[in-house]
Write an enzyme that holds these catalytic residues in place. Structure first.
Site, mmCIF file in Angstrom:
data_model
loop_
_atom_site.group_PDB
_atom_site.id
_atom_site.type_symbol
_atom_site.label_atom_id
_atom_site.label_comp_id
_atom_site.label_asym_id
_atom_site.label_seq_id
_atom_site.Cartn_x
_atom_site.Cartn_y
_atom_site.Cartn_z
ATOM 1 N N SER A 313 -4.895 -35.458 43.750
ATOM 2 C CA SER A 313 -3.775 -34.814 42.508
ATOM 3 C C SER A 313 -3.828 -33.721 42.200
ATOM 4 O O SER A 313 -2.806 -32.497 42.389
ATOM 5 C CB SER A 313 -3.585 -35.630 42.025
ATOM 6 O OG SER A 313 -3.028 -36.836 42.951
ATOM 7 N N HIS A 356 7.476 -44.413 38.483
ATOM 8 C CA HIS A 356 7.869 -43.396 37.639
ATOM 9 C C HIS A 356 8.754 -43.052 37.380
ATOM 10 O O HIS A 356 9.279 -42.184 36.033
ATOM 11 C CB HIS A 356 7.649 -42.512 37.872
ATOM 12 C CG HIS A 356 6.164 -41.526 37.564
ATOM 13 N ND1 HIS A 356 4.939 -42.109 38.779
ATOM 14 C CD2 HIS A 356 4.863 -41.478 36.859
ATOM 15 C CE1 HIS A 356 3.604 -42.107 38.525
ATOM 16 N NE2 HIS A 356 3.552 -41.743 36.834
ATOM 17 N N CYS A 369 3.499 -37.370 39.846
ATOM 18 C CA CYS A 369 3.788 -39.275 40.237
ATOM 19 C C CYS A 369 3.195 -38.659 42.454
ATOM 20 O O CYS A 369 3.348 -38.083 42.804
ATOM 21 C CB CYS A 369 5.310 -39.149 40.418
ATOM 22 S SG CYS A 369 6.314 -40.277 40.952
#
Length: 615
Positions: A313, A356, A369
């Site tokens: 990420s 989320h 997310c």
């Protein structure tokens, strides 16, 4: 004919024998004269040289290698006295017996000794052969052959900076052929700084004209030419910060890189596990080399520049910048996350089971997310993502002055067609969006990328500050080298930076373990899969070590005026980037600002006059 009497026959036989004896004597005399003519006339010059060499030797004194210090002048590599066992084969009446005795005294293999002697066959006559370096005191006492006190190389830090400093080793045949200044037994740089900056470190050799006896023992020095020591190389490394980074990472496999985003200066570079360069300086033994080569944790591998890992990420920084700049989204765009997204026959999960909910870019960065970035990447396309990744320096070497730097991988449609002879599939873009699939990067590249996001410019990482002679004259200095400038709007950078700040400082941020009390940190967590483990989410303890996820964290601080950028990777971690890598970065950043405060206080106290202190 009157026959000879017995008395008359004897003188005839005697004369014949005397004639033969005289002839043989003349022949021997002629052979002796011929040999003397050959030795004194035809080969006179050669014999005089050999005779002189047997009495007077020109002994080369290898220059002391230069010293390497950190940015504050603390010694990282030094030279120290050491005893080396040297052999002059021509002085040994029985080389085979000498070799066997040496092997026994020095606890060496006889076969290795014979191999060393054979390899030295091409050396000039009377040149010394280094049989064993860096003898201990018991070996020095036990050794009763030719011995010489020579400078050795010492790495006081041991393993802590090995992947930058590299190591020295005995000159190979290739070294001897490429540079006529080298001799057998010389120590030359083999890896890292020792190799790339050999020109400055090696110095200029001196020499001695010494008189020896018939068996090669030194009697006296007739004349001497002083050697010129190598130069002093000052690094950009902060030794205190290097120690703090090493301690923060501990025994875990991984890497920590800290650099100045405004100059590209490397402040700390850790790769674990590491190796001890002192082993190479004294002569690595066969078992030691085999141990290093067969170790499954690969201690010789510099993970900072050679380890290529999916960035996870942390790659969302690139995707977020591209999406804002290309107008695919704006700060108010909201996307619903229900725990994943269906694309064709595959369901791409979000890391958070249940999702989320509705999130915008800021919230998607703060909470990392996946679903948000799946859909954003689908709209961008892989070629646009790759274009922006390249502007951050990903998919190409950073240009650091270390060997074997790997470029990482930033895929696009052309790359896949060239590599696999296949078209790019749309589903692969979703994996790339969260730093998975074909995307890989090194820890140094990710430190460079977060530094680029922090200041909007990318500098070539470097770890040498300047080179000085032993007298203090600066003969070389490194200046910051601007490689690229981010061609994006100021508002784009501001929006991404705002999200990265709240990754650490928001109660919902995934990087809150990196938060500092007095300094705002901006950063991004990442967790990258090593292998696909199916639909079931397993705890790290349930997965074999080599299949566990990697933990990432990249950061810079202070958020408003960045001074330091950090990338931390922990291989096969027991948790995600926020739980495992963020605390490591926290300790490095905290050490940096504590050291800065201490140094500023010490500098202030030193600069105050006695009158000022009186008040």
């Amino acid at each position: 004919m009157v026959p000879l009497t017995q008395r008359e026959v004897v003188p005839v036989v005697l004369r014949r024998r005397l004639g033969i004896a005289l002839g043989l004597s003349l022949l021997c005399l002629l052979i002796l004269l011929a040999r003397l003519w050959d030795l004194q006339i035809l080969r006179g010059d050669e014999m005089r040289v050999l005779s002189e060499n047997n009495r007077i030797r020109l002994h080369r004194v290898q220059a002391t290698r230069g010293t390497v210090v950190d940015r504050y002048g603390r010694v990282l590599i030094d030279s120290r006295p050491s005893f080396d066992a040297m052999l002059v084969a021509e002085d040994a009446r029985n080389p085979e017996l000498t070799i066997e005795n040496l092997a026994q005294l020095l606890h060496q293999s006889t076969a290795d000794m014979h191999t060393l002697l054979r390899q030295a066959a091409l050396r000039p006559p009377f040149e010394e052969i280094a049989v064993k370096r860096d003898l201990d005191w018991d070996e020095v006492v036990a050794l009763e052959t030719h011995q010489l006190d020579l400078p050795g190389i010492s790495y006081p830090l041991g393993t802590k900076l090995a992947h930058i400093l590299g190591y020295v080793g005995e000159a190979s045949q290739q070294d001897l052929q490429s540079d006529s200044g080298y001799r057998m037994g010389d120590l030359v740089g083999k890896l890292g700084l020792e190799k790339r900056w050999e020109h400055y470190l090696r110095g200029v050799d001196g020499g001695q004209q010494v008189e020896v006896d018939a068996v090669g023992r030194k009697l006296r020095v007739l004349r001497e030419v002083d050697e010129v020591p190598g130069d002093i190389i000052k690094l950009t490394i902060d030794l205190d910060l290097q120690n703090a980074a090493s301690q923060a990472l501990g025994e875990r496999d991984g890497s920590v890189v800290a650099l100045d985003p405004n100059t590209g200066e490397i402040l700390a570079l850790v790769s674990t596990p590491s190796f001890d360069p002192n082993v190479f300086a004294r002569g690595v033994r066969r078992k030691e080399w085999q141990g290093l080569m067969t170790d499954k944790h690969r201690p010789l591998n510099n993970r900072a520049v050679q380890g290529q890992y999916p960035p996870g990420s942390t790659f969302k920084i690139v995707v977020a910048t591209a999406a804002l700049e290309e107008g695919i989204i704006n700060p108010f765009t909201r996307i619903h996350c229900g725990g994943g997204v269906q694309f064709g026959n595959h369901y791409f999960r979000c890391w958070k089971k249940g999702g989320h909910g509705s999130v915008n870019l800021h919230e998607a960065l703060v909470q990392s997310c996946d679903t948000f970035f799946y859909q954003v990447a689908q709209r961008l396309g892989i070629d646009v993502i790759a274009q922006y990744a390249h502007t951050f320096g990903l998919g190409m070497p950073t240009g650091i002055d270390l060997e074997h730097e790997r470029p990482g991988t930033i895929p696009d449609t052309e790359w896949k067609r060239r590599r696999f002879k296949q078209p790019w599939f749309a589903g692969e873009t979703l994996s790339a969006a969260i730093g998975q699939g074909y995307v890989t990067a090194t820890p140094l590249q990710m430190a460079d990328a977060i530094a680029t996001e922090a200041v909007g410019k990318r500098y070539r990482p470097h770890f040498v500050k300047q080179v000085e002679t032993p007298e203090g004259e600066v003969v070389h200095s490194e200046s910051p080298e601007l490689v690229a400038t981010l061609q994006v709007r100021a508002t784009t950078l501001a929006q991404v930076r705002d999200g990265l700040r709240d990754v650490v400082n928001s109660p919902h941020g995934t990087g809150k373990n990196a938060r500092l009390k007095d300094v705002e940190v901006a950063g991004k967590t990442g967790t990258s899969q090593v292998v696909k483990l199916g639909k079931e989410r397993l705890k790290a303890a349930q997965v074999p070590w080599q299949q566990r996820d990697h933990a990432w964290f990249v950061a810079y601080a202070p958020a408003e005026a960045p001074e330091i950028a950090v990338a931390c990777l922990v291989e096969h971690a027991d948790g995600g980037g926020g739980a495992i890598a963020a605390p490591v970065a926290h300790d490095v950043l905290q050490a940096y600002f504590q050291l800065k405060k201490q140094r500023e206080s010490a500098h202030y106290a030193a600069d105050r006059s006695p009158t000022d202190r009186a008040f």
